[in-house]
Design an enzyme around this catalytic site. Structure first.
Site, PDB file in Angstrom:
ATOM      1  N   GLU A 139      10.521   4.453  19.500  1.00  0.00           N
ATOM      2  CA  GLU A 139       9.315   4.900  18.802  1.00  0.00           C
ATOM      3  C   GLU A 139       8.056   4.317  19.437  1.00  0.00           C
ATOM      4  O   GLU A 139       7.012   4.987  19.511  1.00  0.00           O
ATOM      5  CB  GLU A 139       9.386   4.520  17.325  1.00  0.00           C
ATOM      6  CG  GLU A 139      10.466   5.258  16.553  1.00  0.00           C
ATOM      7  CD  GLU A 139      10.309   6.761  16.640  1.00  0.00           C
ATOM      8  OE1 GLU A 139       9.220   7.272  16.326  1.00  0.00           O
ATOM      9  OE2 GLU A 139      11.284   7.434  17.036  1.00  0.00           O
ATOM     10  N   ASN A 166       7.037   8.782   8.335  1.00  0.00           N
ATOM     11  CA  ASN A 166       7.005   9.634   9.522  1.00  0.00           C
ATOM     12  C   ASN A 166       7.814  10.910   9.349  1.00  0.00           C
ATOM     13  O   ASN A 166       7.390  11.989   9.784  1.00  0.00           O
ATOM     14  CB  ASN A 166       7.506   8.867  10.743  1.00  0.00           C
ATOM     15  CG  ASN A 166       7.323   9.654  12.024  1.00  0.00           C
ATOM     16  OD1 ASN A 166       6.208  10.008  12.378  1.00  0.00           O
ATOM     17  ND2 ASN A 166       8.410   9.959  12.707  1.00  0.00           N
ATOM     18  N   TRP A 218      -4.023  32.102  13.122  1.00  0.00           N
ATOM     19  CA  TRP A 218      -3.975  31.287  11.912  1.00  0.00           C
ATOM     20  C   TRP A 218      -4.679  31.998  10.758  1.00  0.00           C
ATOM     21  O   TRP A 218      -5.722  32.626  10.949  1.00  0.00           O
ATOM     22  CB  TRP A 218      -4.636  29.929  12.161  1.00  0.00           C
ATOM     23  CG  TRP A 218      -4.079  29.169  13.323  1.00  0.00           C
ATOM     24  CD1 TRP A 218      -4.719  28.898  14.501  1.00  0.00           C
ATOM     25  CD2 TRP A 218      -2.784  28.568  13.428  1.00  0.00           C
ATOM     26  NE1 TRP A 218      -3.904  28.167  15.334  1.00  0.00           N
ATOM     27  CE2 TRP A 218      -2.703  27.954  14.709  1.00  0.00           C
ATOM     28  CE3 TRP A 218      -1.675  28.488  12.581  1.00  0.00           C
ATOM     29  CZ2 TRP A 218      -1.581  27.267  15.141  1.00  0.00           C
ATOM     30  CZ3 TRP A 218      -0.549  27.817  13.013  1.00  0.00           C
ATOM     31  CH2 TRP A 218      -0.504  27.211  14.277  1.00  0.00           C
ATOM     32  N   TRP A 275       0.851  16.321  15.163  1.00  0.00           N
ATOM     33  CA  TRP A 275       0.490  17.627  14.614  1.00  0.00           C
ATOM     34  C   TRP A 275       0.798  18.754  15.587  1.00  0.00           C
ATOM     35  O   TRP A 275       1.308  19.805  15.197  1.00  0.00           O
ATOM     36  CB  TRP A 275      -0.987  17.634  14.209  1.00  0.00           C
ATOM     37  CG  TRP A 275      -1.138  17.188  12.796  1.00  0.00           C
ATOM     38  CD1 TRP A 275      -1.411  15.933  12.331  1.00  0.00           C
ATOM     39  CD2 TRP A 275      -0.952  18.004  11.636  1.00  0.00           C
ATOM     40  NE1 TRP A 275      -1.407  15.917  10.959  1.00  0.00           N
ATOM     41  CE2 TRP A 275      -1.144  17.170  10.510  1.00  0.00           C
ATOM     42  CE3 TRP A 275      -0.652  19.342  11.436  1.00  0.00           C
ATOM     43  CZ2 TRP A 275      -1.037  17.654   9.203  1.00  0.00           C
ATOM     44  CZ3 TRP A 275      -0.546  19.830  10.132  1.00  0.00           C
ATOM     45  CH2 TRP A 275      -0.737  18.980   9.032  1.00  0.00           C
ATOM     46  N   TRP A 291       7.315   6.422  22.397  1.00  0.00           N
ATOM     47  CA  TRP A 291       6.663   7.656  21.946  1.00  0.00           C
ATOM     48  C   TRP A 291       5.149   7.426  21.807  1.00  0.00           C
ATOM     49  O   TRP A 291       4.343   8.271  22.213  1.00  0.00           O
ATOM     50  CB  TRP A 291       7.222   8.085  20.591  1.00  0.00           C
ATOM     51  CG  TRP A 291       8.281   9.141  20.627  1.00  0.00           C
ATOM     52  CD1 TRP A 291       9.610   8.967  20.391  1.00  0.00           C
ATOM     53  CD2 TRP A 291       8.120  10.539  20.894  1.00  0.00           C
ATOM     54  NE1 TRP A 291      10.275  10.163  20.495  1.00  0.00           N
ATOM     55  CE2 TRP A 291       9.396  11.151  20.800  1.00  0.00           C
ATOM     56  CE3 TRP A 291       7.006  11.327  21.202  1.00  0.00           C
ATOM     57  CZ2 TRP A 291       9.581  12.522  20.999  1.00  0.00           C
ATOM     58  CZ3 TRP A 291       7.204  12.696  21.408  1.00  0.00           C
ATOM     59  CH2 TRP A 291       8.465  13.268  21.308  1.00  0.00           C
ATOM     60  N   TRP A 312      -3.382  23.926  12.725  1.00  0.00           N
ATOM     61  CA  TRP A 312      -2.986  22.514  12.764  1.00  0.00           C
ATOM     62  C   TRP A 312      -4.190  21.581  12.766  1.00  0.00           C
ATOM     63  O   TRP A 312      -4.101  20.442  12.300  1.00  0.00           O
ATOM     64  CB  TRP A 312      -2.116  22.235  13.993  1.00  0.00           C
ATOM     65  CG  TRP A 312      -2.758  22.552  15.315  1.00  0.00           C
ATOM     66  CD1 TRP A 312      -2.677  23.732  16.008  1.00  0.00           C
ATOM     67  CD2 TRP A 312      -3.582  21.694  16.113  1.00  0.00           C
ATOM     68  NE1 TRP A 312      -3.398  23.666  17.178  1.00  0.00           N
ATOM     69  CE2 TRP A 312      -3.959  22.419  17.274  1.00  0.00           C
ATOM     70  CE3 TRP A 312      -4.025  20.379  15.960  1.00  0.00           C
ATOM     71  CZ2 TRP A 312      -4.775  21.877  18.270  1.00  0.00           C
ATOM     72  CZ3 TRP A 312      -4.840  19.832  16.957  1.00  0.00           C
ATOM     73  CH2 TRP A 312      -5.199  20.589  18.086  1.00  0.00           C
TER      74      TRP A 312
END
Length: 493
Positions: free
Chosen positions: A285, A355, A317, A396, A288, A373
């Site tokens: 993580e 998360n 959207w 996102w 990441w 988003w």
């Protein structure tokens, strides 16, 4: 001569490269920070995190005082003003026969922050003032993990493998607290600090988020000693305290990523993978987190609200009045999907979201509701105590299928099955959606219309099968148009 250290999002004295370097030069050290609240508001960051920043500065000021280093606080408004204010400070010191030898700071990677630093560096060079810049937000600096063609990675897994290969070059123990400068701050300099320094806004204790550096170190140690052993098994279950909850501290710089990674690496038998599954999973993580920062530098358009995949800029959207009502229901945790609503209410109540729930909630907004988003990213940014552009944007865009991810756009979570899998007893739902707490555990995931009515809980604002197909049609149409294929227009709303 004076060493000037400019503090930004690095609210600590442990493992702070800029501070450590300045203290090694055998000169008095003066610290400065700029309260750029207008810039903070322009970036859409919220009041709760602002208060945590202020609380952190109070602790930093005391730690620096113990090192015989005053912290001068400037009310600068925005980044451009902060450069002017630091210049004025340097000129004032020079006029008082206390010239600045070097300016020291830790780099920030966002576009506006980089422009600020370039502007100051150019001016300092004209004044024959040294500028010492350090990487403290990544263990391996951005630009150092690239493909064989010297290009940035666009997908996490190959990035991670290349990052592993580079790790030995950059792996080193965190820096200790620096020794106090040999040369004491003179009374004249103290007078200037008192004259120019603004008063810090009052600290306000937040029982959920401790902003004392030493307490954060204890939190890291406690996590690695106990909960980290089960992290791989518990990290996806929001009802359990299975995560480190250190993301807010990393975002404020109360602790360095190197401190976290090096300590975990040591406890894992000096292994990045293998060893203890929980520790290896947590290290993953942290990598990441590095990946998203490397992307921010390699692709600065991410700082400007652009999709990582240009072809997805054309996703239609929804923008109708109905879409606006759906967005407000999502914001307030009233979508009729209990796990989504519990996630949103956790965010509003605590300033943090688990998360796994971030992925569920973000994918619900972008795929089920087909809402841009960017709107969700901004909402999270406003409310999260760990708000951080690189990680928030990366998460996102991953959820919206517009970001750096090899998976196709038809990955769409079913929030109900996610709820049943990761909150099987409905314990987390009951904690944050009190209306459903009296229902049997199985019913909490998807209450029927009668249960919703009896408990004054909204029915689902959209049906999963319909929403999934609508998203698939929208993305399929967009991809076809991006590839210059002739397609028939479809009804998206």
């Amino acid at each position: 001569m004076i060493q000037l250290v400019w503090f930004r999002m690095d609210m600590r004295v442990h493992d702070n490269p800029a501070l450590f370097h300045a203290c090694q030069q055998g000169q008095p050290v003066l610290a400065v920070t700029c309260l750029t609240q207008q810039q903070w508001q322009q970036h859409g960051l919220g009041q709760r995190k602002w208060q945590l920043l202020i609380n952190s500065l109070h602790g930093l000021q005391q730690h620096l005082h113990d090192l015989n280093i005053p912290l001068l606080v400037l009310n600068s408004g925005d980044f451009h003003s902060s450069v002017d204010d630091v210049k004025a400070l340097i000129q004032r010191l020079a006029s008082s026969d206390m010239p600045v030898s070097d300016v020291n700071f830790n780099l920030e990677y966002e576009v506006n922050e980089r422009k600020r630093d370039i502007e100051l560096q150019r001016w300092c060079q004209q004044q024959n003032i040294g500028v010492n810049k350090f990487h403290d937000q990544c263990v391996i600096p951005p630009g150092e993990v690239v493909t064989r063609q010297q290009q940035p990675f666009k997908v996490y897994s190959p990035f991670k493998r290349a990052w592993w290969q580079q790790f030995d070059r950059y792996n080193q123990a965190p820096l200790a607290i620096p020794q106090p400068p040999v040369d004491a701050i003179t009374p004249d300099l103290q007078d200037i600090v008192k004259e120019l320094s603004a008063a810090l806004p009052a600290a306000e204790n937040d029982p959920l988020w401790n902003c004392h550096e030493l307490a954060v170190h204890e939190q890291l140690e406690e996590f690695l000693q106990h909960r980290a052993r089960y992290y791989a098994d518990t990290r996806d279950f929001p009802a359990s305290p299975g995560t480190s909850s250190l993301s807010y501290a990393l975002s404020l710089g109360l602790i360095s990523p190197r401190q976290c990674l090096y300590t975990a690496w040591q406890k894992n038998g000096c292994q990045l993978s293998g060893g203890k599954a929980g520790l290896a999973s947590w290290i993953n993580e942290l990598i990441w987190r590095e990946f998203y920062r490397h992307l921010l530098v390699a692709f600065p358009q991410l700082c400007k609200h652009h999709a990582f995949k240009p072809e997805t800029e054309g996703v239609p959207w929804r923008t109708s009045a109905a879409a606006e009502r759906d967005f407000q229901a999502w914001c307030e945790g009233k979508t009729g999907y209990p796990i989504v609503d519990a996630a949103q209410r956790q965010l509003l109540d605590t300033g943090w979201m688990h998360n796994r729930l971030r992925m569920i909630s973000a994918m619900f907004l972008t795929k089920h509701l087909l809402i841009d988003w960017r709107r969700g990213e901004a909402f999270f940014n406003q409310h999260l105590v760990d708000a951080d552009l690189a990680s928030n944007n990366g998460g996102w865009q991953w959820s919206a299928s517009t970001g750096a991810d090899g998976a196709p756009y038809f990955r769409i979570f079913n929030p109900t099955t996610q709820s049943q899998r990761f909150d099987s007893a409905g314990e987390f739902i009951a904690r944050y959606v009190a209306e459903l707490a009296t229902l049997p555990a199985k019913s909490r995931h998807q209450p029927n219309s009668l249960e919703c009515q009896q408990n004054q809980y909204p029915t689902a604002i959209v049906e999963h099968k319909f929403a999934r197909q609508r998203a698939l049609d929208a993305f399929k149409q967009t991809m076809a148009e991006a590839n210059n294929d002739a397609v028939q227009p479809s009804l998206i709303e």
